[in-house]
Design an enzyme around this catalytic site. Structure first.
Site, short mmCIF file in Angstrom:
data_model
loop_
_atom_site.label_atom_id
_atom_site.label_comp_id
_atom_site.label_asym_id
_atom_site.label_seq_id
_atom_site.Cartn_x
_atom_site.Cartn_y
_atom_site.Cartn_z
N ASN A 173 0.88 -1.16 0.00
CA ASN A 173 0.00 0.00 0.00
C ASN A 173 0.92 1.21 0.00
O ASN A 173 1.47 1.58 1.03
CB ASN A 173 -0.89 -0.02 1.25
CG ASN A 173 -1.70 1.25 1.39
OD1 ASN A 173 -1.80 2.04 0.46
ND2 ASN A 173 -2.28 1.45 2.56
N LYS B 86 0.28 4.29 -0.39
CA LYS B 86 -0.30 5.52 0.17
C LYS B 86 0.02 6.70 -0.75
O LYS B 86 0.08 6.52 -1.96
CB LYS B 86 0.19 5.73 1.61
CG LYS B 86 0.00 4.45 2.45
CD LYS B 86 0.14 4.67 3.91
CE LYS B 86 -0.08 3.35 4.64
NZ LYS B 86 -0.08 3.49 6.08
N HIS C 13 -9.57 1.66 4.13
CA HIS C 13 -8.35 1.82 4.91
C HIS C 13 -8.61 2.80 6.06
O HIS C 13 -9.37 3.76 5.91
CB HIS C 13 -7.22 2.34 4.01
CG HIS C 13 -5.89 2.28 4.71
ND1 HIS C 13 -5.49 3.25 5.59
CD2 HIS C 13 -4.92 1.33 4.70
CE1 HIS C 13 -4.30 2.90 6.08
NE2 HIS C 13 -3.94 1.75 5.56
N GLU D 60 -6.96 5.14 7.21
CA GLU D 60 -6.68 6.55 6.92
C GLU D 60 -7.83 7.19 6.15
O GLU D 60 -8.13 8.37 6.32
CB GLU D 60 -5.35 6.65 6.14
CG GLU D 60 -4.17 6.39 7.07
CD GLU D 60 -2.97 5.76 6.40
OE1 GLU D 60 -2.86 5.79 5.15
OE2 GLU D 60 -2.11 5.22 7.14
N GLU E 274 -6.05 -4.54 10.15
CA GLU E 274 -5.02 -3.54 10.41
C GLU E 274 -5.36 -2.78 11.69
O GLU E 274 -6.12 -1.80 11.65
CB GLU E 274 -4.93 -2.55 9.25
CG GLU E 274 -4.54 -3.18 7.93
CD GLU E 274 -3.88 -2.17 7.00
OE1 GLU E 274 -2.80 -2.49 6.50
OE2 GLU E 274 -4.41 -1.08 6.81
N GLY F 250 2.09 2.38 10.75
CA GLY F 250 3.09 3.43 10.64
C GLY F 250 3.70 3.85 11.96
O GLY F 250 4.39 4.87 12.05
N SER G 19 2.84 -1.96 10.44
CA SER G 19 4.27 -2.10 10.73
C SER G 19 4.80 -3.50 10.45
O SER G 19 5.63 -4.03 11.19
CB SER G 19 4.58 -1.67 12.17
OG SER G 19 4.22 -0.31 12.37
N GLY H 286 4.88 1.21 4.72
CA GLY H 286 6.24 1.74 4.62
C GLY H 286 7.23 0.78 3.97
O GLY H 286 8.01 1.19 3.09
P1 PGA Z 1 2.51 0.36 7.61
O1 PGA Z 1 1.10 0.61 6.88
O2 PGA Z 1 3.04 -0.96 7.11
O3 PGA Z 1 3.38 1.52 7.16
O4 PGA Z 1 2.26 0.34 9.07
C1 PGA Z 1 0.22 -0.44 6.64
C2 PGA Z 1 -1.05 0.09 6.03
O5 PGA Z 1 -1.50 1.16 6.45
O6 PGA Z 1 -1.64 -0.55 5.13
#
Ligand code: PGA
Length: 251
Positions: A9, A11, A94, A96, A166, A172, A211, A233
């Site tokens: 992802n 983002k 998601h 976010e 998630e 993140g 993460s 990330g």
């Molecule tokens: P992250 O994000 O691996 O950076 O924690 C995962 C996601 O939001 O899909």
């Protein structure tokens, strides 16, 4: 047997020219991966990603989709537009999107249905905030998010559904759910799917996100109901993404 999946992802990262560089690195890196490899990119990178990955084992996804077919929805992108580009997957719901863009369980459901009806595969995200976990309502919350997201989804369409658990507090932040915490909720999500779809629920991949990195992927992916990862990330570095994809044990 569920096929393991790693889904990146990206983002709001990578211009189209930067995306071209990353995809060029990813293609040789993941070519022998035994799992399904998906990269979900910003809309502006999709043309580049689809063109470059043609004939490779990388599948391309978008990060969101609007639920209407067409019309006066300035700034939005429809499922048909994605399909026409050669996009195969789309992330919906998601955290976010829920947090910053007023996404609700109802709009997640509408987006999932629009995507499935257009022939896309959907990665539906669910997960609790830290406060919800501390209040002990993780299961209730995940049950509500999952059930509403799948309202009116048919058993046939479930073949195109992937669920991503998630926990918001792990996204993140560098804080990963332990493999045991992930397995507990993944198994719970599978019971919710079984209530509606019976044994077919055993075919639905359930990914962990938050993460996820090379160092913790093997332990997470070793769990019975953890079928892969939705990776933020660490999906922006070809070497890390590849290393995560190598974290699948023989189950
Ligand atoms: P992250 O994000 O691996 O950076 O924690 C995962 C996601 O939001 O899909």
């Amino acid at each position: 047997m569920r096929k393991p999946i790693i889904a990146g992802n990206w983002k709001m990262n990578k211009t189209a020219s930067e995306a071209a560089v990353l995809v060029d690195e990813l293609i040789p890196a993941v070519k022998d991966a035994s799992c399904e490899v998906v990269i979900c990119t910003p809309y502006t990178d999709l043309v580049t990603a689809v063109a470059k990955t043609k004939g490779t084992n990388i599948h391309v996804g978008a990060e969101n989709v609007h639920f209407e077919k067409s019309g006066a929805f300035t700034g939005e992108i429809s499922a048909d537009m994605l399909v026409d580009l050669g996009v195969e997957y789309v992330i919906v719901g998601h955290s976010e999107r829920r947090q910053y863009f007023a996404e609700t369980d109802q709009t997640v459901n509408k987006r999932a249905l629009a995507a499935l009806n257009a022939g896309l595969k959907v990665i539906i995200c669910v997960g609790e905030s830290l406060q919800q976990r501390e209040e002990g309502v993780t299961e209730e919350l995940v049950r509500m998010q999952t059930k509403i997201a799948l309202r009116d989804v048919t058993a046939e369409q479930m073949a195109n559904v992937v669920i991503a658990y998630e926990p918001v507090w792990a996204i993140g932040t560098g804080k990963t759910a332990t493999a045991e915490q992930a397995q507990e909720i993944h198994a719970y999500i599978r019971t919710i799917l079984r209530e509606k779809f019976g044994a077919a629920a055993d075919e639905t991949p359930i990914l962990y996100g938050g993460s996820c990195k090379p160092s913790n992927a093997p332990e997470l992916f070793a769990k019975e109901d953890v079928d892969g990862g939705l990776i933020g990330g660490a999906a922006l570095k070809a070497a890390d993404f590849l290393a995560i994809g190598k974290g699948f044990p023989q189950k």
